[in-house]
Design an enzyme around this catalytic site. Sequence first.
Site, short mmCIF file in Angstrom:
data_model
loop_
_atom_site.label_atom_id
_atom_site.label_comp_id
_atom_site.label_asym_id
_atom_site.label_seq_id
_atom_site.Cartn_x
_atom_site.Cartn_y
_atom_site.Cartn_z
CB CYS A 8 -11.86 -6.42 5.53
SG CYS A 8 -10.59 -5.58 4.57
CG ASN A 11 -7.64 -1.01 4.75
OD1 ASN A 11 -6.96 0.00 4.97
ND2 ASN A 11 -8.83 -0.92 4.22
CB CYS A 13 -9.53 -7.78 -0.79
SG CYS A 13 -7.95 -8.53 -1.23
NE ARG A 14 -12.69 -9.38 3.17
CZ ARG A 14 -12.63 -10.12 4.25
NH1 ARG A 14 -13.70 -10.81 4.62
NH2 ARG A 14 -11.55 -10.16 4.99
CB SER A 15 -12.45 -2.57 4.38
OG SER A 15 -11.06 -2.68 4.44
CG ASP A 117 -10.24 -13.20 3.26
OD1 ASP A 117 -9.79 -12.58 2.26
OD2 ASP A 117 -9.57 -13.39 4.29
P1 4NP Z 1 -9.10 -8.26 2.91
O1 4NP Z 1 -8.35 -9.51 2.28
O2 4NP Z 1 -9.26 -8.56 4.37
O3 4NP Z 1 -10.41 -8.23 2.18
O4 4NP Z 1 -8.23 -7.06 2.63
C1 4NP Z 1 -7.17 -10.03 2.82
C2 4NP Z 1 -5.97 -9.44 2.52
C3 4NP Z 1 -4.79 -9.97 3.05
C4 4NP Z 1 -4.85 -11.09 3.85
C5 4NP Z 1 -6.06 -11.67 4.16
C6 4NP Z 1 -7.23 -11.13 3.64
N1 4NP Z 1 -3.67 -11.65 4.37
O5 4NP Z 1 -3.73 -12.69 5.05
O6 4NP Z 1 -2.57 -11.11 4.15
#
Ligand code: 4NP
Length: 152
Positions: A8, A11, A13-15, A117
């Site tokens: 994702c 790294n 939240c989702r992955s 997201d």
């Molecule tokens: P993820 O979520 O891609 O599911 O881990 C996010 C975590 C951090 C950010 C964006 C999405 N960020 O912009 O810092």
Amino acid sequence: MKSVLFVCLGNICRSPLAEGYARKVVLENKLDIVIDSAGTGNWHVGEAPCENSIRVGLAHGIDIAYLKARQVKKEDFNHFDLIVALDENNYRDLKKSGAKNLVKLGDYGYKGKDVPDPYFFDGFEGFEEVYKMIEICVNKLFSVNSQIKDKV
Ligand code: 4NP
């Protein structure tokens, strides 16, 4: 398929949730598959998953609190048999970087939808939906793969 990398953006939240759920499936079905996750971005390298992902994981019997974020690297594209992008942006970024054997998780049982997201979600709301999507799609991803089809 012997190794799968979920990717994702951050790294956190989702992955990591996809990794945690996939590890559970692998363990419960005694599959010989290495599972990992990474982010296309580097902002959260070394951090544990976000609080809400840890919480929704625990609600489903999965502990992901021990995981640490890392950024995807070129070697991953040779090392992993399958790279699984969590949304379209991740897919595009990975493709641009030269990822091979690249698929999108939502193509497995969710009509190609992005796993949303959740970083900018307001509170916990939305994380159950993210979890549900991941569960359905990971099950499907594993069940359509010929090498493990009969084991999941
Ligand atoms: P993820 O979520 O891609 O599911 O881990 C996010 C975590 C951090 C950010 C964006 C999405 N960020 O912009 O810092």
